[in-house]
Design an enzyme around this catalytic site. Structure first.
Site, PDB file in Angstrom:
ATOM      1  N   LYS A 107       0.859  -1.190   0.000  1.00  0.00           N
ATOM      2  CA  LYS A 107       0.000   0.000   0.000  1.00  0.00           C
ATOM      3  C   LYS A 107       0.882   1.222   0.000  1.00  0.00           C
ATOM      4  O   LYS A 107       2.008   1.175   0.498  1.00  0.00           O
ATOM      5  CB  LYS A 107      -0.883   0.033   1.251  1.00  0.00           C
ATOM      6  CG  LYS A 107      -2.100   0.913   1.116  1.00  0.00           C
ATOM      7  CD  LYS A 107      -3.154   0.187   0.325  1.00  0.00           C
ATOM      8  CE  LYS A 107      -4.496   0.856   0.340  1.00  0.00           C
ATOM      9  NZ  LYS A 107      -5.550  -0.119   0.059  1.00  0.00           N
ATOM     10  N   ASN A 222     -16.364   6.002  -5.346  1.00  0.00           N
ATOM     11  CA  ASN A 222     -16.348   5.017  -6.432  1.00  0.00           C
ATOM     12  C   ASN A 222     -17.032   3.721  -6.000  1.00  0.00           C
ATOM     13  O   ASN A 222     -17.993   3.267  -6.627  1.00  0.00           O
ATOM     14  CB  ASN A 222     -14.907   4.756  -6.882  1.00  0.00           C
ATOM     15  CG  ASN A 222     -14.838   3.676  -7.941  1.00  0.00           C
ATOM     16  OD1 ASN A 222     -15.463   3.788  -8.990  1.00  0.00           O
ATOM     17  ND2 ASN A 222     -14.124   2.608  -7.669  1.00  0.00           N
TER      18      ASN A 222
END
Ligand code: GLU
Length: 416
Positions: A107, A222
């Site tokens: 990440k 999203n």
């Protein structure tokens, strides 16, 4: 320590420790997995539109590559910090393992406020960040992707920057790219689609009819907005949704597509015709069948969990429920579909994208969606079965399954 200040890194460590204990694993497993294998912090200058120079800080965390190259998104957020990125990389390890993907967890993030930046500034920042992390990423090493406030355009700039540095097109370095430069059909809606598949399966187990089931979506970005649209296609009724600016609640239900249009026109779901605004805690406490947290971490906490009335929670966000709240939900009989399962649709289609890039052979959206469905349903069944057999929560079952897979890989590789 107050729960709100609970550090996600400590939460992730606790989750790993508990799974290791439940599985009776050798102590070395926890010692290896309790922190990232590699963690890079970078600071880099960017010329802003007014001619000034701003120095940004960013990170890339590679939790483990026991099962394959690291994989996970990049987050551009004003409150991003090192420990959050570390935790998110750990959760990616277990998310990939839950779906059986040949990846470890990664990440990254940059502390920045893209809402206050021009497209040119975002492009220069994205390229500079890619240059700074380029020694440790690549199609065989670590493959970033979109996350909070990053999108296909940003992935395109970064793929271009990496390709320039290498001197050839390396489309497999990032996923979530625009279709024209090696993106995958179906990637944009994949997180939401994956979440809706597992929510549908969970509803079936609980005997909840999706036709007319009531849904609340926390975080209409999203993942949240597509989840609302896809779950509506199954006959469910979206009664509330919110974002960072406010909420829209209408007990009669709202059309998810019109709501998405309203948000793209006005910048928020707030003010949607026929709806009323409410606080985040009020929204989480609404009477509903299905709650989809699709925003950030630490949203359902010991402070608001008593109000939660949903029967199923499908975690489209990473880490939305604190461990304290999780325990309360389990005791209340709420079926929580954990993030490492319910939000895994995105990375699963990222995997398909990477495979397509490596093969230079592209699939249709139908192929992508049906493979995604097969993999999500299979993972759901395996975790649900373990949850029933061991009498543990879906989250504990998912962690046990995922940590065990990683431990197996480390064992055969001779690490432990
Ligand atoms: N950022 C997404 C996640 O948290 C997707 C990661 C990816 O596609 O690699 O799962």
């Amino acid at each position: 320590m107050a729960e709100r200040t609970l550090n996600p890194f400590e939460i992730a460590q606790r989750q790993i420790a508990e799974a290791c204990k439940a599985l009776g694993l050798e102590p070395a497993v926890y010692e290896i997995l309790k922190q990232p294998k590699r963690f890079l912090e970078v600071s880099f200058p960017v010329r802003m539109d007014d001619g000034s120079i701003q120095v940004f800080t960013g990170w890339r965390s590679q939790h483990t590559d026991a099962l394959g190259p690291c994989k996970g998104g990049l987050r551009f957020h004003p409150e991003s910090y090192a420990d959050e990125v570390k935790a998110l990389s750990m959760w990616m390890t277990f998310k990939c393992a839950t779906l059986g993907l040949p990846y470890g967890g990664g990440k990254g993030g940059i502390r920045c406020d893209v809402k206050k930046m021009s497209q040119g500034e975002i492009e220069r920042m994205s390229r500079a960040f890619m240059e700074a992390i380029s020694p440790i990423v690549g199609p065989e090493k670590d493959i970033p992707a979109p996350d909070v406030y990053t999108n296909p355009q940003i992935m395109a700039w970064m793929t271009d920057e990496f390709s320039r540095l290498k001197g050839y097109n390396a489309f497999g370095v990032l996923t979530g790219k625009p279709l024209i430069i090696g993106g995958s059909a179906g990637r944009g809606t994949a997180t939401a689609r994956g979440c809706v598949f597992v929510v549908r399966e969970a509803a079936r187990k609980l005997g909840i009819n999706m036709k007319g089931a009531t849904v609340v979506v926390q975080g209409f970005g999203n993942a949240g907005s597509f989840a609302a649209q896809l779950i509506q296609d199954l006959g469910a009724k979206v009664i509330a949704a919110n974002d960072s600016k406010g909420a829209a609640f209408n007990p009669k239900g709202m059309d998810a597509r019109e709501l998405a249009e309203h948000k793209s026109k006005t910048g928020s779901v707030k003010g949607f015709p026929g709806s009323r605004d409410m606080s985040n805690d009020e929204l989480l406490s609404l009477e509903c069948d299905i709650l989809i947290p699709a925003a950030l971490e630490n949203q359902i906490t010991s402070k608001n969990v008593s109000g939660v009335k949903a029967r199923i929670i499908g975690e489209a966000a990473n880490g939305p429920t604190t461990p304290e709240a999780d325990e309360v939900l389990y005791k209340k009989g709420v079926l929580v579909l954990p993030d490492i399962l319910a939000s895994a649709g995105g990375v699963t289609v990222s995997y398909f994208e990477w495979v397509q890039n490596l093969m230079n052979f592209y699939w249709t959206e139908e192929e992508v969606n049906s493979r995604l469905e097969r993999m999500m349903v299979q993972a759901f069944e395996a975790i649900y079965d373990l949850h029933e057999r061991k009498g543990v929560s879906m989250r504990d079952a998912a962690y046990m399954n995922a940590v065990n897979r990683v431990a197996q890989a480390m064992r055969v590789r001779g690490w432990i």
